[in-house]
Scaffold this active site. Structure first.
Site, mmCIF file in Angstrom:
data_model
loop_
_atom_site.group_PDB
_atom_site.id
_atom_site.type_symbol
_atom_site.label_atom_id
_atom_site.label_comp_id
_atom_site.label_asym_id
_atom_site.label_seq_id
_atom_site.Cartn_x
_atom_site.Cartn_y
_atom_site.Cartn_z
ATOM 1 N N PHE A 1 3.092 28.228 -42.196
ATOM 2 C CA PHE A 1 3.941 27.513 -43.135
ATOM 3 C C PHE A 1 3.924 26.010 -42.895
ATOM 4 C CE2 PHE A 1 5.914 31.693 -42.661
ATOM 5 C CZ PHE A 1 6.244 32.047 -43.961
ATOM 6 N N ASP A 2 3.852 25.264 -43.976
ATOM 7 C CA ASP A 2 4.247 23.867 -43.948
ATOM 8 C C ASP A 2 5.761 23.829 -43.713
ATOM 9 O OD1 ASP A 2 4.228 20.998 -44.543
ATOM 10 O OD2 ASP A 2 5.129 21.588 -46.454
ATOM 11 N N PHE A 3 6.289 22.681 -43.298
ATOM 12 C CA PHE A 3 7.732 22.591 -43.037
ATOM 13 C C PHE A 3 8.474 21.891 -44.175
ATOM 14 C CE2 PHE A 3 11.523 20.612 -41.154
ATOM 15 C CZ PHE A 3 12.155 21.748 -40.655
ATOM 16 N N ASP A 4 8.217 20.595 -44.364
ATOM 17 C CA ASP A 4 8.940 19.812 -45.365
ATOM 18 C C ASP A 4 8.571 20.258 -46.777
ATOM 19 O OD1 ASP A 4 10.129 17.146 -43.836
ATOM 20 O OD2 ASP A 4 8.318 17.937 -42.894
ATOM 21 N N LYS B 1 -3.850 16.527 -42.393
ATOM 22 C CA LYS B 1 -3.999 17.139 -43.720
ATOM 23 C C LYS B 1 -4.603 16.130 -44.693
ATOM 24 C CE LYS B 1 0.185 20.001 -43.405
ATOM 25 N NZ LYS B 1 1.477 20.331 -44.063
#
Length: 256
Positions: free
Chosen positions: A51-54, A184
């Site tokens: 998962f990405d966070f923000d 990224k």
């Protein structure tokens, strides 16, 4: 699990078809097509979710865009709309400031210092999990999925937020911008998470709210899932063709 479906000629099906199950193409109007084609379904089960966070797990948008606005004002740079300031969320901060805010190269360092100062002041008590995130993460963890974080956030604030939100211990790999050389949408962040978890790209699903997340996952050879409720939205995510797009985190469970 929803399979990845691919249609290929039987004659073209070589070593690249390993891990796929072959089926004759379905009939049309009740009649066999009698063509040398197979529907190939990826039979490698997803057992890893990165998962990405923000914008994916946690809503940090308002503190970010407020801090960017204050930074621009103090540097005496032109005003940027909220949409413009949101557009770079997910990139490493220097790239974010250049791309989303138009900060010139000679002011990047000072801009980053000011941004982090104002973000810290505005983020306290204003970072929350999106609806359904906690329940989905806990369910995946209980079911034995390997979970990882792949983010452009710095490790200090990432760790603080994850612990405050009570999700830190659910993850077996946490890769921040501090852990990689290439940010990224380069896939290095995903590769590092997979290495720690002992998993292969074809076992993993990368979930994020930005095109940078989808490109990162694709570059690593993983399946990808965009979330439309984050910083970029369904239309923007569709431009990079993720395998799936969901409108709430609870929909993720149906894909696994």
């Amino acid at each position: 699990m929803v399979p990845i479906v691919q249609l290929v000629r039987a004659s073209d099906c070589g070593s690249e078809c390993r891990g796929f199950e072959s089926h004759w193409a379905p009939s049309q109007n009740g009649r066999s097509q009698n063509r040398p084609f197979f529907i190939l379904q990826n039979s490698m089960k997803i057992d890893t979710v990165l998962f990405d966070f923000d914008g994916t797990l946690a809503d940090t948008t308002q503190p970010i865009i407020i801090a960017m606005g204050m930074m621009l004002e103090e540097l005496g740079l032109p005003y940027k709309t909220e949409a413009e300031r949101k557009s770079g969320i997910g990139l490493a901060m220097p790239e974010n400031l250049k791309y989303a805010c138009g900060v010139p190269e000679d002011k990047i360092s000072e801009g980053e210092r000011l941004y982090r100062k104002y973000f810290s002041e505005n983020a306290k008590g204003n970072v929350t999990l999106y609806e359904g995130v906690r329940e989905v993460l806990e369910q995946l963890h209980e079911q034995g999925y390997a979970l990882g974080i792949v983010t452009s956030r710095k490790n200090d604030t990432l760790t603080e937020f994850m612990k405050d939100l009570g999700i830190y211990d659910l993850f077996g790999a946490i890769i921040s911008v501090d852990h990689v050389v290439n940010h990224k949408p380069h896939p290095e962040t995903v590769f590092k998470a997979l290495e720690i978890l002992g998993k292969k790209p074809e076992q993993a699903l990368v979930v994020g709210d930005a095109t940078y997340d989808i490109l990162m996952g694709k570059g690593a050879g993983c399946r990808t899932c965009g979330v439309s409720y984050g910083n970029q939205g369904r239309d923007t995510l569709s431009t990079v063709s993720p395998d799936y797009i969901i409108d709430s985190m609870s929909e993720l469970l149906a894909l696994l």
